[in-house]
Design a protein around this motif. Structure first.
Motif, PDB file in Angstrom:
ATOM      1  N   ASP A  95      10.555  13.231   5.639  1.00 31.65           N
ATOM      2  CA  ASP A  95      11.331  14.068   4.724  1.00 31.65           C
ATOM      3  C   ASP A  95      12.762  14.253   5.216  1.00 31.65           C
ATOM      4  O   ASP A  95      12.983  14.644   6.363  1.00 31.65           O
ATOM      5  N   GLY A  96      13.729  13.949   4.346  1.00 31.24           N
ATOM      6  CA  GLY A  96      15.130  14.204   4.647  1.00 31.24           C
ATOM      7  C   GLY A  96      15.815  13.188   5.538  1.00 31.24           C
ATOM      8  O   GLY A  96      16.984  13.338   5.870  1.00 31.24           O
ATOM      9  N   ASP A 133       7.671  19.106  13.921  1.00 35.12           N
ATOM     10  CA  ASP A 133       7.339  18.598  15.249  1.00 35.12           C
ATOM     11  C   ASP A 133       5.850  18.339  15.466  1.00 35.12           C
ATOM     12  O   ASP A 133       5.476  17.650  16.403  1.00 35.12           O
ATOM     13  N   THR A 134       4.994  18.894  14.625  1.00 35.88           N
ATOM     14  CA  THR A 134       3.560  18.753  14.849  1.00 35.88           C
ATOM     15  C   THR A 134       2.913  17.707  13.941  1.00 35.88           C
ATOM     16  O   THR A 134       1.710  17.519  13.999  1.00 35.88           O
ATOM     17  N   ILE A 145       0.859  -1.185   0.000  1.00 33.33           N
ATOM     18  CA  ILE A 145       0.000   0.000   0.000  1.00 33.33           C
ATOM     19  C   ILE A 145       0.892   1.230   0.000  1.00 33.33           C
ATOM     20  O   ILE A 145       1.729   1.399   0.881  1.00 33.33           O
ATOM     21  N   TYR A 146       0.705   2.094  -1.000  1.00 30.95           N
ATOM     22  CA  TYR A 146       1.540   3.279  -1.186  1.00 30.95           C
ATOM     23  C   TYR A 146       0.783   4.527  -0.763  1.00 30.95           C
ATOM     24  O   TYR A 146      -0.107   4.985  -1.467  1.00 30.95           O
ATOM     25  N   GLY A 147       1.109   5.050   0.412  1.00 29.61           N
ATOM     26  CA  GLY A 147       0.451   6.246   0.923  1.00 29.61           C
ATOM     27  C   GLY A 147      -0.596   5.879   1.957  1.00 29.61           C
ATOM     28  O   GLY A 147      -0.942   4.709   2.161  1.00 29.61           O
ATOM     29  N   ASN A 148      -1.098   6.888   2.609  1.00 29.09           N
ATOM     30  CA  ASN A 148      -2.103   6.692   3.646  1.00 29.09           C
ATOM     31  C   ASN A 148      -3.483   6.745   3.004  1.00 29.09           C
ATOM     32  O   ASN A 148      -4.176   7.753   3.052  1.00 29.09           O
ATOM     33  N   ASP A 207       4.387   8.367   4.247  1.00 25.46           N
ATOM     34  CA  ASP A 207       5.243   9.551   4.231  1.00 25.46           C
ATOM     35  C   ASP A 207       4.759  10.518   5.302  1.00 25.46           C
ATOM     36  O   ASP A 207       3.561  10.656   5.544  1.00 25.46           O
ATOM     37  N   LEU A 208       5.728  11.213   5.912  1.00 22.78           N
ATOM     38  CA  LEU A 208       5.409  12.167   6.967  1.00 22.78           C
ATOM     39  C   LEU A 208       6.317  13.376   6.816  1.00 22.78           C
ATOM     40  O   LEU A 208       7.529  13.219   6.656  1.00 22.78           O
TER      41      LEU A 208
END
Length: 168
Positions: A143-144, A113-114, A82-85, A108-109
């Protein structure tokens, strides 16, 4: 490929085929034998039910919402990826001899911090995973940073330090 526009329903039933792509909320695959995997495109599909997928790298790759019911993925590397939420519902499925994992969830996120994430995968506990490398793998990409890999849902609460992704 099955393509269904707005308000159109397309049903493929009781056939044996190579690979299948479903693209549209009106697409349904029912009682089929698939040898080269099923792909659900970003627009999603209504359902995949009572099908058998065997000897494929990915049994079913979902990039859009779908209900997967009473379907067997056997001798695949990954049964369901499953690709993505996205809203994927799994009921009464069997994952057999998937060498890497029965189910892999790629999430992905953003790196702040939030950021919060509640996976939309719905599994009512009626599916079985037998002789697979692992039941579930959750790959959380921030990310990163390097991906964090978990083997359970819900994700364990806590704070995690992830190494930065190397630069090429």
């Amino acid at each position: 490929s099955l393509l269904a526009g707005e308000g159109v329903t397309v049903l493929l039933r009781s056939v044996a085929c190579g690979g299948v792509t479903l693209d549209g909320p009106g697409c349904t695959l029912d009682d089929c034998e698939v040898r080269h995997g099923i792909e659900i495109a970003a627009r999603g599909a209504a359902a995949v039910s009572c099908c058998t997928v065997s000897r494929s790298r990915l049994g079913l790759a979902a990039r859009g919402p779908v209900v997967v019911e009473s379907t067997e993925m056997a001798d695949c590397i990954i049964g369901l990826s499953i690709y993505g939420n996205i809203a994927v519902t799994v009921r009464h499925c069997r994952f057999l001899r998937c060498s890497a994992a029965g189910i892999v969830l790629h999430l992905d996120l953003p790196a702040d911090d939030t950021s919060k994430l509640t996976p939309l995968l719905a599994d009512d506990g009626t599916s079985s995973v037998e002789d697979c490398g692992r039941l579930l793998e959750v790959r959380l990409q921030v990310d990163g940073a390097e991906a964090a890999i978990f083997d359970e849902l819900p994700l364990p609460a806590g704070t995690y330090e992830l190494p930065r992704r190397g630069r090429a």
